[in-house]
Scaffold this motif. Sequence first.
Motif, mmCIF file in Angstrom:
data_model
loop_
_atom_site.group_PDB
_atom_site.id
_atom_site.type_symbol
_atom_site.label_atom_id
_atom_site.label_comp_id
_atom_site.label_asym_id
_atom_site.label_seq_id
_atom_site.Cartn_x
_atom_site.Cartn_y
_atom_site.Cartn_z
ATOM 1 N N LEU A 48 132.247 -37.802 -78.291
ATOM 2 C CA LEU A 48 132.858 -39.035 -78.789
ATOM 3 C C LEU A 48 134.187 -39.296 -78.091
ATOM 4 O O LEU A 48 134.519 -40.446 -77.771
ATOM 5 C CB LEU A 48 133.064 -38.950 -80.306
ATOM 6 C CG LEU A 48 131.776 -38.927 -81.134
ATOM 7 C CD1 LEU A 48 132.090 -38.728 -82.599
ATOM 8 C CD2 LEU A 48 130.989 -40.206 -80.944
ATOM 9 N N ALA A 98 134.127 -36.463 -85.268
ATOM 10 C CA ALA A 98 134.824 -37.749 -85.112
ATOM 11 C C ALA A 98 136.324 -37.569 -85.269
ATOM 12 O O ALA A 98 137.109 -38.195 -84.545
ATOM 13 C CB ALA A 98 134.294 -38.756 -86.133
ATOM 14 N N VAL A 99 136.746 -36.693 -86.197
ATOM 15 C CA VAL A 99 138.186 -36.454 -86.362
ATOM 16 C C VAL A 99 138.758 -35.772 -85.112
ATOM 17 O O VAL A 99 139.835 -36.133 -84.623
ATOM 18 C CB VAL A 99 138.442 -35.618 -87.628
ATOM 19 C CG1 VAL A 99 139.900 -35.198 -87.700
ATOM 20 C CG2 VAL A 99 138.090 -36.425 -88.864
ATOM 21 N N VAL A 122 141.733 -38.980 -78.621
ATOM 22 C CA VAL A 122 142.045 -40.364 -78.248
ATOM 23 C C VAL A 122 143.520 -40.664 -78.505
ATOM 24 O O VAL A 122 144.195 -41.302 -77.693
ATOM 25 C CB VAL A 122 141.142 -41.332 -79.045
ATOM 26 C CG1 VAL A 122 141.623 -42.762 -78.892
ATOM 27 C CG2 VAL A 122 139.712 -41.220 -78.571
ATOM 28 N N ALA A 181 137.593 -36.052 -82.096
ATOM 29 C CA ALA A 181 137.628 -37.070 -81.040
ATOM 30 C C ALA A 181 138.809 -38.005 -81.244
ATOM 31 O O ALA A 181 139.481 -38.387 -80.278
ATOM 32 C CB ALA A 181 136.320 -37.857 -81.047
ATOM 33 N N ALA A 182 139.086 -38.358 -82.520
ATOM 34 C CA ALA A 182 140.225 -39.244 -82.787
ATOM 35 C C ALA A 182 141.524 -38.588 -82.352
ATOM 36 O O ALA A 182 142.420 -39.253 -81.809
ATOM 37 C CB ALA A 182 140.272 -39.594 -84.275
ATOM 38 N N LEU A 208 133.400 -40.687 -74.651
ATOM 39 C CA LEU A 208 133.086 -42.121 -74.622
ATOM 40 C C LEU A 208 134.353 -42.913 -74.320
ATOM 41 O O LEU A 208 134.311 -43.964 -73.695
ATOM 42 C CB LEU A 208 132.528 -42.577 -75.973
ATOM 43 C CG LEU A 208 131.180 -42.015 -76.407
ATOM 44 C CD1 LEU A 208 130.812 -42.581 -77.762
ATOM 45 C CD2 LEU A 208 130.112 -42.335 -75.407
ATOM 46 N N PHE A 209 135.492 -42.411 -74.813
ATOM 47 C CA PHE A 209 136.759 -43.104 -74.605
ATOM 48 C C PHE A 209 137.426 -42.649 -73.308
ATOM 49 O O PHE A 209 137.855 -43.465 -72.501
ATOM 50 C CB PHE A 209 137.672 -42.801 -75.800
ATOM 51 C CG PHE A 209 138.814 -43.739 -75.941
ATOM 52 C CD1 PHE A 209 138.687 -44.894 -76.681
ATOM 53 C CD2 PHE A 209 140.018 -43.477 -75.327
ATOM 54 C CE1 PHE A 209 139.729 -45.761 -76.816
ATOM 55 C CE2 PHE A 209 141.072 -44.345 -75.458
ATOM 56 C CZ PHE A 209 140.928 -45.487 -76.201
#
Lengths: 217, 83
Positions: free
Chosen positions: A202, A126-127, A133, A129-130, A205-206
């Motif tokens: 993830l 998740a990090v 993004v 992916a962040a 997805l964005f």
Amino acid sequence: MKRLAVFCLACAFVVLTGGALIELGPAAIDLRGQVAAQLAASGVSHPVTAVLLNFRGYDTLLEVAVLLIALLAILAVTDKPPAAPVPAHPLLQAVARGATPAMILVAVYLLWAGAHRPGGAFQAGAVLAAAAVLLHLVGLLPGWGAPGLRLRLGLTAGFALFLALAAALLSQGALLQYPPAAAGTLILVIEAGLTVSLGLILAGLFLFLSRDEGGET
Amino acid sequence: MMVLVFDGLLACALLWSAWRALATPRLDRAIVFFIAFGLLMSLAWARLSAPDIALAEAAIGAGLTGALLLDAYGAISRRKGGK
């Protein structure tokens, strides 16, 4: 009148639920003792990671598959080419550039820390992916079009690796039953693969969805 | 005592932000309240000594979902503005 009745019913419901929660008896099945007893054989010293990757590895395998299928569904419904990135303010771009290495470092730390303290592949992914993004939002990373071979391999690598190890370990007698001596290494290998793939999934997805005309603001 | 006050404030803030996220008429404000709710929720998980869930909630619940919602809101408002 109707509102008052609904309000009274809602209040009664809250009171009853609260009362039921307070009077909750002990859990019918207490697995904490069993997990603690088997922790030494799991290859990691953090009980949550032991449950997720060793005792209930099957669940994690299917969770990753679900995420992959969600991404495939997104790929199936989007067909427009990605919009050209709109560069944000140079200061924002500089901040994002500066933050990205630190975020990658945090992701690697979370992955490594998962063995003995809170952390693990999902959080690390998740990090990652962040970070992607963030780079996309400041216009440094264009949205993704139809995925090429390398991206496809990256998206599926974690799941494929997990599945391959599960198949290879079938000779142990049960699905995902690791030999205790190699369990720690195997879990780290699986988690490393999952981190990369989950980060890409993830972020995908964005980034696969940002194909709206007009681009990002 | 301080801990109890903090927990009480956290519980009230959680309920309040959840209610605002649902009841605010403006979508952009509702999204911001949702992100705030996610961050408060991860604090609550940390207070309940479940740091694993707190990490996942902060990263996925507040971070990625919030970004996705804001992106969707941007796309909707651009489409409305273009037509």
